[in-house]
Every structure is written in structure tokens, then in C-alpha cells.
Design a protein around this motif. Sequence first.
Motif, short mmCIF file in Angstrom:
data_model
loop_
_atom_site.label_atom_id
_atom_site.label_comp_id
_atom_site.label_asym_id
_atom_site.label_seq_id
_atom_site.Cartn_x
_atom_site.Cartn_y
_atom_site.Cartn_z
N HIS A 64 0.86 -1.19 0.00
CA HIS A 64 0.00 0.00 0.00
C HIS A 64 0.90 1.24 0.00
CE1 HIS A 64 0.82 -1.10 4.19
NE2 HIS A 64 0.92 0.20 4.38
N SER A 66 0.81 5.71 -0.16
CA SER A 66 0.04 6.94 -0.05
C SER A 66 0.16 7.72 -1.36
CB SER A 66 0.56 7.80 1.10
OG SER A 66 1.83 8.34 0.77
N ARG A 96 -8.76 2.09 -2.44
CA ARG A 96 -8.33 3.04 -1.41
C ARG A 96 -8.56 2.35 -0.08
NH1 ARG A 96 -8.27 8.73 -1.50
NH2 ARG A 96 -9.38 8.65 -3.46
N SER A 98 -7.63 2.59 4.37
CA SER A 98 -7.09 3.38 5.48
C SER A 98 -6.48 2.40 6.47
CB SER A 98 -8.19 4.21 6.14
OG SER A 98 -9.20 3.37 6.64
N LEU A 99 -5.50 2.87 7.19
CA LEU A 99 -4.80 2.04 8.17
C LEU A 99 -5.10 2.57 9.56
CD1 LEU A 99 -1.36 1.70 6.37
CD2 LEU A 99 -3.26 0.06 6.38
N GLN A 102 -3.81 6.06 11.25
CA GLN A 102 -3.22 6.84 10.16
C GLN A 102 -4.28 7.81 9.65
OE1 GLN A 102 -0.06 6.56 8.64
NE2 GLN A 102 0.50 5.23 10.35
N ARG A 103 -3.89 9.03 9.42
CA ARG A 103 -4.85 10.03 8.94
C ARG A 103 -4.99 10.01 7.41
NH1 ARG A 103 -4.42 15.66 11.80
NH2 ARG A 103 -6.12 15.18 13.21
N ARG A 104 -4.03 9.48 6.74
CA ARG A 104 -4.10 9.53 5.28
C ARG A 104 -4.60 8.20 4.70
NH1 ARG A 104 2.30 10.06 4.11
NH2 ARG A 104 2.94 8.74 5.82
N ASP A 105 -5.02 8.27 3.46
CA ASP A 105 -5.45 7.08 2.73
C ASP A 105 -4.27 6.50 1.98
OD1 ASP A 105 -8.12 7.25 3.51
OD2 ASP A 105 -8.62 8.58 1.85
N TYR A 106 -4.42 5.24 1.61
CA TYR A 106 -3.41 4.53 0.85
C TYR A 106 -4.11 3.82 -0.30
CZ TYR A 106 -0.33 5.27 4.84
OH TYR A 106 0.42 5.85 5.82
#
Length: 179
Positions: A64, A66, A96, A98-99, A102-106
Motif C-alpha cells: 500500500h 500513499s 483506497r 485506510s490504516l 493513520q490520517r491519510r489514505d493509501y
Amino acid sequence: MNHVISAQRQGVEQAPAAMASTGQLTTEDHFQFIEEVGLSFESVSLPRMAGRVFGWLLISNPPHQSPAELADILQASKGSISTMTRLLVQLSLIERISLPRQRRDYFRIKPNAWVELSKQRLAQITAFRKLAEQGLKLMEQDDPLLLQRLEEMRDVHAFWEQELPLMSQRWEQHKQTAL
């Protein structure tokens, strides 16, 4: 990841830890693979950058990535990455995720992406067969020689429409026996 790009530009053939999971490929080999995937996408009328994103996701470690990581490794703008990942998601090739914490998507390759792509192809095949049949009805009073193009279009697509589901079934059986 900037050190990967810098190393490539300077001709250094040391693969960074993120790219050297097998220890067998050099940085240049990775970039060559990514470019070949991009060219393959381009050969089927998809954007080369979409192929590059897909190519990197096929070999990246972790699997994954970002949007910022994709932009960095592929030397692309964030806008381009956003557009290409949106396209690949629409094509059901990537997803898409999310982890936790974590604030961001991957993004990563979507499980069963190839099966989904085959289903999409089957829908396209069916649509082309139906168009050929529509054309044959439209021209049924015309010279039979003029109908040959439409008949060939219909027959080829009818063949694939029948065979592709059988091949998909055989694939599923093969996967089960390979486990």
C-alpha cells in the motif's frame, strides 16, 4: 523516497530498502518495469501514468502506498496521482484503504482485480454483440455481402461471450486446486 530518484538519476544501481525486498533487482530494473507497465496501459488507450501507478503498486513494499509516496517515486504531481488513482479505482484495479491510527489514505492492488477486469470485458463483449445484432436488423434487406462485417462482429463477440465465463470457471477451479 527522493533518494531513490536521485540514485536513479545519478546512475547508481543500489536499490533502497523499500524497493529491495527480493534483493535481486536494481533501481533501474524497477523503473524499467514501471515504465513497461505504463507503456502496456498506453497500448490499450489508458494513460501511461495510470500504468506507472499500477506498475509501482504491483512491486512496492509495502504493497500500500500513499498518494504522496506515489507522487514522489513516480515524479508526478499530486493532481496527476489523484486523477490516475481515481481512474484505477473506477476500473476496479486498485482500492483506497485506510490504516489504523493513520490520517491519510493509501492505495493498493485490489484483491481479485483481474477477475473483476474480466467481468468488465465480458460486459463490453456483450455490448458489442448486441450492437452487431442491431446493425444486422437494420440492414437485413441489404446485399448479404454487406452483412459480412456485422456477422463477423456478432460471431466473434458471441464466441467470447460464451467462452469467457467458461474460462473464468476453469480459473476458479485451478485456484482451488493450487491451494
